[in-house]
Write an enzyme that holds these catalytic residues in place. Sequence first.
Site, PDB file in Angstrom:
ATOM      1  N   GLY A 222       8.689   1.374 -11.452  1.00  0.00           N
ATOM      2  CA  GLY A 222       7.927   0.513 -12.372  1.00  0.00           C
ATOM      3  C   GLY A 222       7.399  -0.700 -11.638  1.00  0.00           C
ATOM      4  O   GLY A 222       8.067  -1.236 -10.745  1.00  0.00           O
TER       5      GLY A 222
ATOM      6  N   GLY B 172       3.395   3.664 -14.631  1.00  0.00           N
ATOM      7  CA  GLY B 172       3.382   3.107 -13.266  1.00  0.00           C
ATOM      8  C   GLY B 172       4.600   3.489 -12.443  1.00  0.00           C
ATOM      9  O   GLY B 172       4.924   2.813 -11.469  1.00  0.00           O
TER      10      GLY B 172
ATOM     11  N   ALA C  26      13.676   0.928  -6.150  1.00  0.00           N
ATOM     12  CA  ALA C  26      12.804  -0.181  -6.583  1.00  0.00           C
ATOM     13  C   ALA C  26      13.523  -1.530  -6.466  1.00  0.00           C
ATOM     14  O   ALA C  26      13.885  -1.945  -5.373  1.00  0.00           O
ATOM     15  CB  ALA C  26      12.275   0.080  -7.988  1.00  0.00           C
TER      16      ALA C  26
ATOM     17  N   GLU D 132       4.066   7.700  -7.655  1.00  0.00           N
ATOM     18  CA  GLU D 132       3.319   7.316  -6.465  1.00  0.00           C
ATOM     19  C   GLU D 132       1.826   7.396  -6.801  1.00  0.00           C
ATOM     20  O   GLU D 132       1.448   8.059  -7.769  1.00  0.00           O
ATOM     21  CB  GLU D 132       3.641   8.286  -5.323  1.00  0.00           C
ATOM     22  CG  GLU D 132       5.075   8.207  -4.830  1.00  0.00           C
ATOM     23  CD  GLU D 132       5.430   6.808  -4.372  1.00  0.00           C
ATOM     24  OE1 GLU D 132       4.858   6.327  -3.382  1.00  0.00           O
ATOM     25  OE2 GLU D 132       6.286   6.177  -5.035  1.00  0.00           O
TER      26      GLU D 132
ATOM     27  N   THR E 172       0.871  -1.168   0.000  1.00  0.00           N
ATOM     28  CA  THR E 172       0.000   0.000   0.000  1.00  0.00           C
ATOM     29  C   THR E 172       0.918   1.230   0.000  1.00  0.00           C
ATOM     30  O   THR E 172       2.140   1.106   0.125  1.00  0.00           O
ATOM     31  CB  THR E 172      -0.872   0.073   1.277  1.00  0.00           C
ATOM     32  OG1 THR E 172      -0.058   0.488   2.374  1.00  0.00           O
ATOM     33  CG2 THR E 172      -1.497  -1.275   1.605  1.00  0.00           C
TER      34      THR E 172
ATOM     35  N   LEU F  26      16.528  -2.348  -7.388  1.00  0.00           N
ATOM     36  CA  LEU F  26      18.004  -2.303  -7.330  1.00  0.00           C
ATOM     37  C   LEU F  26      18.508  -2.728  -5.943  1.00  0.00           C
ATOM     38  O   LEU F  26      17.896  -2.391  -4.931  1.00  0.00           O
ATOM     39  CB  LEU F  26      18.510  -0.885  -7.632  1.00  0.00           C
ATOM     40  CG  LEU F  26      18.205  -0.333  -9.022  1.00  0.00           C
ATOM     41  CD1 LEU F  26      18.671   1.121  -9.122  1.00  0.00           C
ATOM     42  CD2 LEU F  26      18.896  -1.172 -10.097  1.00  0.00           C
TER      43      LEU F  26
ATOM     44  N   LYS G 192       7.106   3.189   1.929  1.00  0.00           N
ATOM     45  CA  LYS G 192       8.251   3.838   2.596  1.00  0.00           C
ATOM     46  C   LYS G 192       7.861   4.525   3.906  1.00  0.00           C
ATOM     47  O   LYS G 192       8.743   5.016   4.627  1.00  0.00           O
ATOM     48  CB  LYS G 192       8.854   4.896   1.663  1.00  0.00           C
ATOM     49  CG  LYS G 192       9.322   4.325   0.334  1.00  0.00           C
ATOM     50  CD  LYS G 192       9.443   5.401  -0.744  1.00  0.00           C
ATOM     51  CE  LYS G 192       9.530   4.786  -2.118  1.00  0.00           C
ATOM     52  NZ  LYS G 192       8.412   5.118  -2.981  1.00  0.00           N
TER      53      LYS G 192
ATOM     54  N   ASP H 229       8.935  12.038  -1.977  1.00  0.00           N
ATOM     55  CA  ASP H 229       9.344  10.646  -2.224  1.00  0.00           C
ATOM     56  C   ASP H 229      10.866  10.518  -2.214  1.00  0.00           C
ATOM     57  O   ASP H 229      11.420   9.607  -1.592  1.00  0.00           O
ATOM     58  CB  ASP H 229       8.755  10.168  -3.555  1.00  0.00           C
ATOM     59  CG  ASP H 229       9.085   8.709  -3.797  1.00  0.00           C
ATOM     60  OD1 ASP H 229       8.525   7.852  -3.080  1.00  0.00           O
ATOM     61  OD2 ASP H 229       9.927   8.419  -4.663  1.00  0.00           O
TER      62      ASP H 229
ATOM     63  N   VAL I 101      14.026   2.055  -1.706  1.00  0.00           N
ATOM     64  CA  VAL I 101      14.913   2.980  -2.415  1.00  0.00           C
ATOM     65  C   VAL I 101      15.437   2.264  -3.660  1.00  0.00           C
ATOM     66  O   VAL I 101      16.012   1.179  -3.552  1.00  0.00           O
ATOM     67  CB  VAL I 101      16.112   3.411  -1.524  1.00  0.00           C
ATOM     68  CG1 VAL I 101      16.913   4.525  -2.218  1.00  0.00           C
ATOM     69  CG2 VAL I 101      15.648   3.866  -0.155  1.00  0.00           C
TER      70      VAL I 101
ATOM     71  N   LYS J 253      13.414   8.634   0.545  1.00  0.00           N
ATOM     72  CA  LYS J 253      14.480   7.687   0.200  1.00  0.00           C
ATOM     73  C   LYS J 253      15.804   8.102   0.846  1.00  0.00           C
ATOM     74  O   LYS J 253      16.560   7.268   1.349  1.00  0.00           O
ATOM     75  CB  LYS J 253      14.632   7.601  -1.323  1.00  0.00           C
ATOM     76  CG  LYS J 253      13.455   6.863  -1.975  1.00  0.00           C
ATOM     77  CD  LYS J 253      13.465   7.003  -3.467  1.00  0.00           C
ATOM     78  CE  LYS J 253      12.314   6.224  -4.069  1.00  0.00           C
ATOM     79  NZ  LYS J 253      12.048   6.552  -5.453  1.00  0.00           N
TER      80      LYS J 253
HETATM   81  N1  LIG Z   1       5.577   2.292  -8.469  1.00  0.00           N
HETATM   82  C1  LIG Z   1       6.812   2.038  -8.178  1.00  0.00           C
HETATM   83  O1  LIG Z   1       7.677   1.994  -9.050  1.00  0.00           O
HETATM   84  C2  LIG Z   1       7.205   1.801  -6.772  1.00  0.00           C
HETATM   85  C3  LIG Z   1       6.312   1.864  -5.748  1.00  0.00           C
HETATM   86  N2  LIG Z   1       6.701   1.664  -4.454  1.00  0.00           N
HETATM   87  C4  LIG Z   1       5.705   1.716  -3.385  1.00  0.00           C
HETATM   88  O2  LIG Z   1       4.739   0.698  -3.590  1.00  0.00           O
HETATM   89  C5  LIG Z   1       3.549   1.056  -2.896  1.00  0.00           C
HETATM   90  C6  LIG Z   1       2.353   0.748  -3.761  1.00  0.00           C
HETATM   91  O3  LIG Z   1       2.326   1.583  -4.863  1.00  0.00           O
HETATM   92  P1  LIG Z   1       1.199   1.407  -5.973  1.00  0.00           P
HETATM   93  O4  LIG Z   1       1.040  -0.018  -6.267  1.00  0.00           O
HETATM   94  O5  LIG Z   1       1.537   2.328  -7.061  1.00  0.00           O
HETATM   95  O6  LIG Z   1      -0.101   1.942  -5.186  1.00  0.00           O
HETATM   96  P2  LIG Z   1      -1.622   1.784  -5.612  1.00  0.00           P
HETATM   97  O7  LIG Z   1      -2.315   3.018  -5.162  1.00  0.00           O
HETATM   98  O8  LIG Z   1      -1.728   1.392  -7.014  1.00  0.00           O
HETATM   99  O9  LIG Z   1      -2.111   0.572  -4.714  1.00  0.00           O
HETATM  100  C7  LIG Z   1      -2.249   0.656  -3.340  1.00  0.00           C
HETATM  101  C8  LIG Z   1      -3.071  -0.517  -2.844  1.00  0.00           C
HETATM  102  O10 LIG Z   1      -3.102  -0.482  -1.440  1.00  0.00           O
HETATM  103  C9  LIG Z   1      -4.440  -0.621  -1.000  1.00  0.00           C
HETATM  104  N3  LIG Z   1      -4.607  -0.009   0.299  1.00  0.00           N
HETATM  105  C10 LIG Z   1      -4.606   1.293   0.643  1.00  0.00           C
HETATM  106  N4  LIG Z   1      -4.779   1.426   1.975  1.00  0.00           N
HETATM  107  C11 LIG Z   1      -4.870   0.180   2.480  1.00  0.00           C
HETATM  108  C12 LIG Z   1      -5.039  -0.344   3.781  1.00  0.00           C
HETATM  109  N5  LIG Z   1      -5.149   0.453   4.840  1.00  0.00           N
HETATM  110  N6  LIG Z   1      -5.125  -1.690   3.942  1.00  0.00           N
HETATM  111  C13 LIG Z   1      -5.013  -2.507   2.889  1.00  0.00           C
HETATM  112  N7  LIG Z   1      -4.847  -2.065   1.632  1.00  0.00           N
HETATM  113  C14 LIG Z   1      -4.772  -0.732   1.430  1.00  0.00           C
HETATM  114  C15 LIG Z   1      -5.242   0.019  -2.082  1.00  0.00           C
HETATM  115  O11 LIG Z   1      -6.583  -0.398  -2.034  1.00  0.00           O
HETATM  116  P3  LIG Z   1      -7.825   0.606  -1.835  1.00  0.00           P
HETATM  117  O12 LIG Z   1      -8.554   0.499  -3.100  1.00  0.00           O
HETATM  118  O13 LIG Z   1      -8.577   0.009  -0.703  1.00  0.00           O
HETATM  119  O14 LIG Z   1      -7.270   1.963  -1.534  1.00  0.00           O
HETATM  120  C16 LIG Z   1      -4.514  -0.505  -3.298  1.00  0.00           C
HETATM  121  O15 LIG Z   1      -4.927  -1.796  -3.593  1.00  0.00           O
HETATM  122  C17 LIG Z   1       3.717   2.519  -2.523  1.00  0.00           C
HETATM  123  O16 LIG Z   1       4.013   2.611  -1.152  1.00  0.00           O
HETATM  124  C18 LIG Z   1       4.910   2.995  -3.355  1.00  0.00           C
HETATM  125  O17 LIG Z   1       5.649   4.002  -2.740  1.00  0.00           O
HETATM  126  C19 LIG Z   1       7.976   1.362  -4.116  1.00  0.00           C
HETATM  127  C20 LIG Z   1       8.925   1.277  -5.094  1.00  0.00           C
HETATM  128  C21 LIG Z   1       8.638   1.529  -6.500  1.00  0.00           C
HETATM  129  N1  LIG Z   2       7.488   6.978  -7.413  1.00  0.00           N
HETATM  130  C1  LIG Z   2       8.717   6.378  -7.072  1.00  0.00           C
HETATM  131  C2  LIG Z   2       8.557   4.912  -7.117  1.00  0.00           C
HETATM  132  C3  LIG Z   2       9.639   4.213  -6.453  1.00  0.00           C
HETATM  133  O1  LIG Z   2       9.925   4.357  -5.282  1.00  0.00           O
HETATM  134  C4  LIG Z   2       9.764   6.740  -8.085  1.00  0.00           C
HETATM  135  O2  LIG Z   2       9.387   7.228  -9.120  1.00  0.00           O
HETATM  136  O3  LIG Z   2      10.932   6.548  -7.811  1.00  0.00           O
END
Ligand SMILES: NC(=O)C1=CN([C@@H]2O[C@H](COP(=O)(O)OP(=O)(O)OC[C@H]3O[C@@H](n4cnc5c(N)ncnc54)[C@H](OP(=O)(O)O)[C@@H]3O)[C@@H](O)[C@H]2O)C=CC1
Ligand SMILES: N[C@@H](CC=O)C(=O)O
Length: 805
Positions: free
Chosen positions: A785, A647, A593, A650, A537, A595, A561, A661, A591, A665
Site C-alpha cells: 500500500g 495500490g 512495506a 507492482e 521507481t 513493517l 527491490k 516479487d 520486504v 523478498k
Molecule cells: N506498492 C507497494 O505497496 C510497494 C511498492 N514498493 C516498491 O516501490 C516502487 C514504486 O512502486 P510504484 O510507486 O507502485 O511504481 P509506479 O510505477 O507507480 O511509479 C514508478 C515511478 O518511477 C518513475 N521511473 C521509472 N523509471 C525511472 C527512471 N529510470 N528514473 C526516474 N524515474 C523513473 C516512473 O516515472 P515514468 O513515468 O518516467 O516511468 C514513476 O514515476 C517499486 O519498486 C515497488 O516494488 C515497495 C514496497 C511496497
Molecule cells: N507488490 C508488493 C508491494 C510490496 O512490496 C506486494 O504486494 O507485496
Amino acid sequence: MKILKFGGKSLAYDGGFDKAINIILEKVHQQEKFAVVVSAIGNATDELEEILEKAKKNEVYQVQLENFKKYQQRNSAADLNPEFELLEKLFEGVALLGDYSKKIKDNVLAQGEVISGKVVTQALKEKGINANFSDTRQLIKTDAKFGNAQPVDVISRKNVQNHFATNNGTTVNIVTGFIASSTDGETTTLGRNGSNFTASLLANYLDAEELQSFTHVDGIFTANPDLVPDAKKIDQLSFEEANEIATFGATILHAKTIIPLIEKKIPLRILNTFNHTHNGTLINAENSRKGIKSLSVLENVTLVNLEGRGLLGKPGIDARIFRVLAQNNISVSIISQGSSERGIGFIVNAVDAQKAKAAIEAEFELDFYTNDVSSVYLTENVSVISIIGQELATFNKPYDALIRNQIVPILFNNTVTGKNVSLVVERVQLKKALNVIHSEIFGITKKINLVIFGHGTVGKTLINQLLESRENIIQRKGIELNIVAIANSRQFIFNAKGVSKQWESELQTSIQKSSIETILSAVKEQHLGNLIAIDTTASKDFVSNYVELIKNGFDLVSANKIANTKEYSFYKNLRENLHFYQKNYLYETNVGAGLPLIDTIRLLHHSGENITRIRGVFSGTLSYLFNTFSATDKNFSDVLNEAIEKGFTEPDPREDLNGNDVGRKLLILARELDLSNEFSEIKIQNLIPENLREGSVEEFLNRLEELNPIYQNTKNNQNENHVLRYVGDLSGDLSVENGANLEVSLVSVPQESSLGQLKGSDSIFEIYTESYGEHPIVIQGAGAGAAVTARGVFGDILRLAEKSK
Ligand SMILES: NC(=O)C1=CN([C@@H]2O[C@H](COP(=O)(O)OP(=O)(O)OC[C@H]3O[C@@H](n4cnc5c(N)ncnc54)[C@H](OP(=O)(O)O)[C@@H]3O)[C@@H](O)[C@H]2O)C=CC1
Ligand SMILES: N[C@@H](CC=O)C(=O)O
C-alpha cells in the site's frame, strides 16, 4: 563623544550617500556629540589605483580620470579643483616617468579621502549643520613607511586632542580616514582599510564612549552570507573573539583596528547604513557565550610544499625557508610540518606563490644536488577555512560532517591558544565545505537534501507526506527535510531551496531532461551537502546509477527491490562502494512495506542469534487476493482488480502473480543472513498460466477473467476449512553457504492456522531462531500500500538524517 565611521559603499551615490547624511542629521537633532570619519566615496581608491597603473604603462587614462572627477563632484558645491588639479599633475608625471613610488601613490590615494571629506562637509553645511572639514594629515603623524605607515602616538594624540578642543561644541568634525603625514610633512597612508584604523585611533585619543562603524552589512555574521545562505548575524563579541575573526580573514574587521579600542575598552558597533536602526554587532570587553563564533575564509591562497628525505633532524631548514620568504616580503598564514620532518607545507597568498617557489628553490639549490630536498611544488586553487572558537575536543563533529560529505581537507592545523582550527580545502569544494561545517556547528536545524527518483503510487505519497510533515519535523527533531529534486524517467525539477507544493504541475511542464548527469550537476552547482537519493521507481535500469550516486556523496534509500536482487556480484560491489565512500543504504520497505522486518532480522543476525527459518506470506497483493478470494464468493479477477486499485501491486501486476516479487523478498532476506544466493536458485510457483505470460500489461489486464476458472477450481478442490495462501519459505541450513532452500508456492492451509487467519493485505513473517525454538517471532501487518510504504521510506530517510546529526 562617539566616533562614527562611514565606509566607501556607505558614501557611494547610488543610495548610500544620502542615507549617511541622514544618519548624521538624525544624530545632530538628537544632540549627540560625535565626529565622523569618512572613507573615499564609492570605489574611489580602487579607481585611483587603476588610473595610476594606466598612467605608469602610458595607457590612455584621461577618460577614466574625467569620469572619476564627474562622479566625485556629482552635484556638490564643494571646491574640488585643488584635488583634481593635483591628481592631473601627479598622473602626468607618472606617465612621463613610466613609474611611481609608494610616496606618489599615497599622495594620489589621499585625494580620494580629501574629496570625500569636503563633499560630506559641504552636504551637511547645506543642511544647516556646523560641519568642519578636518584633514588628518594635519593631525596624525606617522613614520615614513609609505603605503602602510605607523602612527607616532604621542604627537598624534596631542594634535587630535588640541584640534578637538578648539573645534568642539556644536561643530561636527568631518575627518578624513586612511591618510596621515610623516613627521617631515609628507602624505602617508595607514594601509588598506586604514579608515577604520583612523577611526579607532581617534576614539582612543579622544576617549570616545563608542565607535560606530557604518558598513553595507548588518554586522558580523557566522560566515560570509554570500557563501553560506544560512549564516546568522552575531549580536555581540568580545574584543578577543573579534580579534581572532579579524586575523582570520573577516573583511569588515581588521586586526589593527581593534588594538586601540582594546587599550581603552571602547566598544565598537558594526552597523548598516542601509538598515541603520538594526542593532548590528557590538564588540566590547564583555565575554560573550563561549563556543564557536564564526567561519572565516581565505580564498585566493596556494599551498607551498617542500619535500626531502634529507630534512630529517637537520636543524635550520625552517629558518632558511622563512628567512627567504621574509626577504621576499611574502607572508605565511598556515604552516604544517609532520613529525617525521620529511616535508613542510605552508599557505601563502596566490599572487606570491610562484615567487615563493622560486625563492625557495634558489635557497635550496645545493640541497637538490645532494638529494636532501626532492621537490618544491605548489598546490594551487585551495582555500583556508578557519573555525574561530573551535576546540579540538569537539572538532570531530565538523570534521566528520566533511568526511560524510566527501570533503577531505588537504591539511588542518590549530592554534594552541585562541581555540581556532584552520582547514585547507580545494577551492571548488569551498562553498560546500563551508555550508557543511556551518550547518554542523551553527545549524539549529540540520538540512538534509533529498533527491527523489520516481513519483508514482509510492513516490507521490512520499513527497506529499514529506511536504506535509516538513515543519513538524523541524520543530520536533531539528531536521529540515528539503526535497531539492524530483525526477521521472523523462524530466525533473530542481530547487535548492526545496520544491513547492505545486511540484506536480511544475514537473509536468519542466523542460529539464532527466539523466543522472544533469541531476548531479544541478546538485553540484548548488554545493549541496547531506544528500539522500530516494529510489521509488521499479526500474531495473535505474539501479545502475547507485554507485555513481554514492561516489557523489549520496546516501541511498530505496523501495525498489531490484538492486538487492540482481546478481550477487552487483550486490557485493554496491556494498563495497558504500563501505569505501562511507555511505549508507536503507531499504526497509523492500520486504513487508512499512513493517520493521529487515531491521529485526539484521539485529538478530548481527547479535549472533541463529536464524533457522523464515516463512510467511510475503506479498501484500497476494495476501489480499487469496484472503479475500478464499473468504468471499467474489471472482478471482475482481479481487485482483481491487488489489491493483488499492495500490498493492507492482507497476506490472504480473510481477506479483508470477511470484518474482515474493522471490525477491525471500532473496533479500537470505542475503541479509550473509548468504550469497542468486535469484535463479529460488523455486517459484508461477501463478500465471503460460498463455498469459507474454504481451503488455494492458493485454494481460484485459484477459484477467481467464484466471477465474483455474483458481475457482483450486479453491474448490481444497480440504474442508482450508484456505489458499501464497507462501515464501527460507529453510534448510541457513548457517552455511549453499545450505538454504528458497521456495515460493501456493499452499492450502487450515483456516485456524496462523497463516489461515490472515486478513486484508496483511503480510506475516514467522522468524524461527535457535533461542526461540518452536515459537517463532511473528511480525504481521499491512504488507503493501502506498501510505504504509511511503511511511516506511520516510522512516529510512529520518534514520539517515538523524545519523548525520
Ligand atoms: N506498492 C507497494 O505497496 C510497494 C511498492 N514498493 C516498491 O516501490 C516502487 C514504486 O512502486 P510504484 O510507486 O507502485 O511504481 P509506479 O510505477 O507507480 O511509479 C514508478 C515511478 O518511477 C518513475 N521511473 C521509472 N523509471 C525511472 C527512471 N529510470 N528514473 C526516474 N524515474 C523513473 C516512473 O516515472 P515514468 O513515468 O518516467 O516511468 C514513476 O514515476 C517499486 O519498486 C515497488 O516494488 C515497495 C514496497 C511496497
Ligand atoms: N507488490 C508488493 C508491494 C510490496 O512490496 C506486494 O504486494 O507485496
